[in-house]
Design a protein around this motif. Structure first.
Motif, PDB file in Angstrom:
ATOM      1  N   UNK A   1      44.511   3.530   4.909  1.00 55.77           N
ATOM      2  CA  UNK A   1      44.274   2.222   4.317  1.00 55.77           C
ATOM      3  C   UNK A   1      45.604   1.561   3.940  1.00 55.77           C
ATOM      4  N   UNK A   2      46.526   2.328   3.339  1.00 57.42           N
ATOM      5  CA  UNK A   2      47.844   1.797   2.996  1.00 57.42           C
ATOM      6  C   UNK A   2      48.597   1.360   4.242  1.00 57.42           C
TER       7      UNK A   2
ATOM      8  N   UNK B   1      50.617  -2.840   7.589  1.00 62.33           N
ATOM      9  CA  UNK B   1      50.680  -3.461   8.907  1.00 62.33           C
ATOM     10  C   UNK B   1      50.235  -4.914   8.866  1.00 62.33           C
ATOM     11  N   UNK B   2      49.111  -5.129   8.180  1.00 63.78           N
ATOM     12  CA  UNK B   2      48.562  -6.480   8.070  1.00 63.78           C
ATOM     13  C   UNK B   2      49.506  -7.371   7.278  1.00 63.78           C
ATOM     14  N   UNK B   3      50.033  -6.861   6.200  1.00 66.16           N
ATOM     15  CA  UNK B   3      50.936  -7.676   5.370  1.00 66.16           C
ATOM     16  C   UNK B   3      52.246  -7.975   6.105  1.00 66.16           C
ATOM     17  N   UNK B   4      52.730  -7.028   6.911  1.00 69.26           N
ATOM     18  CA  UNK B   4      53.973  -7.267   7.673  1.00 69.26           C
ATOM     19  C   UNK B   4      53.724  -8.245   8.814  1.00 69.26           C
ATOM     20  N   UNK B   5      52.547  -8.292   9.325  1.00 73.35           N
ATOM     21  CA  UNK B   5      52.196  -9.167  10.429  1.00 73.35           C
ATOM     22  C   UNK B   5      52.139 -10.638   9.967  1.00 73.35           C
TER      23      UNK B   5
ATOM     24  N   UNK C   1      42.560  11.662   0.678  1.00 66.15           N
ATOM     25  CA  UNK C   1      43.978  11.300   0.730  1.00 66.15           C
ATOM     26  C   UNK C   1      44.337  10.699   2.087  1.00 66.15           C
ATOM     27  N   UNK C   2      43.794  11.261   3.139  1.00 68.32           N
ATOM     28  CA  UNK C   2      44.049  10.743   4.489  1.00 68.32           C
ATOM     29  C   UNK C   2      43.515   9.317   4.620  1.00 68.32           C
TER      30      UNK C   2
END
Length: 147
Positions: free
Chosen positions: A135-136, A141-145, A129-130
């Motif tokens: 990963x999420x 972060x990558x998608x917002x960047x 789960x961690x």
């Protein structure tokens, strides 16, 4: 995080195994008490025989009555028979105790193994789960960047 179905099933199995182990522990304590009681009775019989023989030895000095001597011999033979019978009881109860102990040890090992499996499974699920969360977060972060 809520526990998974698998961990809940393992928790239930551990609870059942613990109850079984507790019952075996109660039986083991009862068997131990029965063994202690039987051994104490045997020891008492042996002590009584020794003290009786010591008393007879003192009272028989100078006694020449064959009836009295025969009575003493018969009573000592009865004591010896009682000691032999009680020794058999101690042996039988000892075997029952050892069987109860073996059963309890088996159940204790089963409970420990199930608890270890439950704990390991829970740790693995937490780690999984961690990793998903990391990963999420990385994906977010990558998608917002790149927006």
């Amino acid at each position: 995080m809520a526990l998974s179905k698998k961990v809940n099933r393992l928790r239930l199995l551990v609870d059942l195994a613990t109850k079984e182990e507790d019952q075996a522990s109660t039986i083991l304590r009862q068997a131990r008490q029965a063994l202690d009681d039987a051994q104490q009775q045997l020891d008492s019989l042996k002590e009584y025989r020794e003290s009786y023989l010591a008393g007879v030895s003192n009272s028989m000095k100078g006694a020449s009555n064959p009836y009295t001597l025969t009575s003493y011999q018969q009573f000592v033979a009865q004591l010896d028979n009682a000691i032999d019978q009680q020794s058999l009881v101690v042996n039988n109860v000892s075997l029952q105790f050892e069987q109860a102990k073996k059963h309890w040890v088996t159940l204790r090992e089963k409970t420990k193994s199930l608890a270890q499996l439950r704990d390991d499974t829970h740790r693995q699920e937490l780690a999984k789960e961690e990793k998903k969360q990391e990963s999420r977060m990385l994906d977010d972060f990558i998608s917002s960047k790149y927006r």
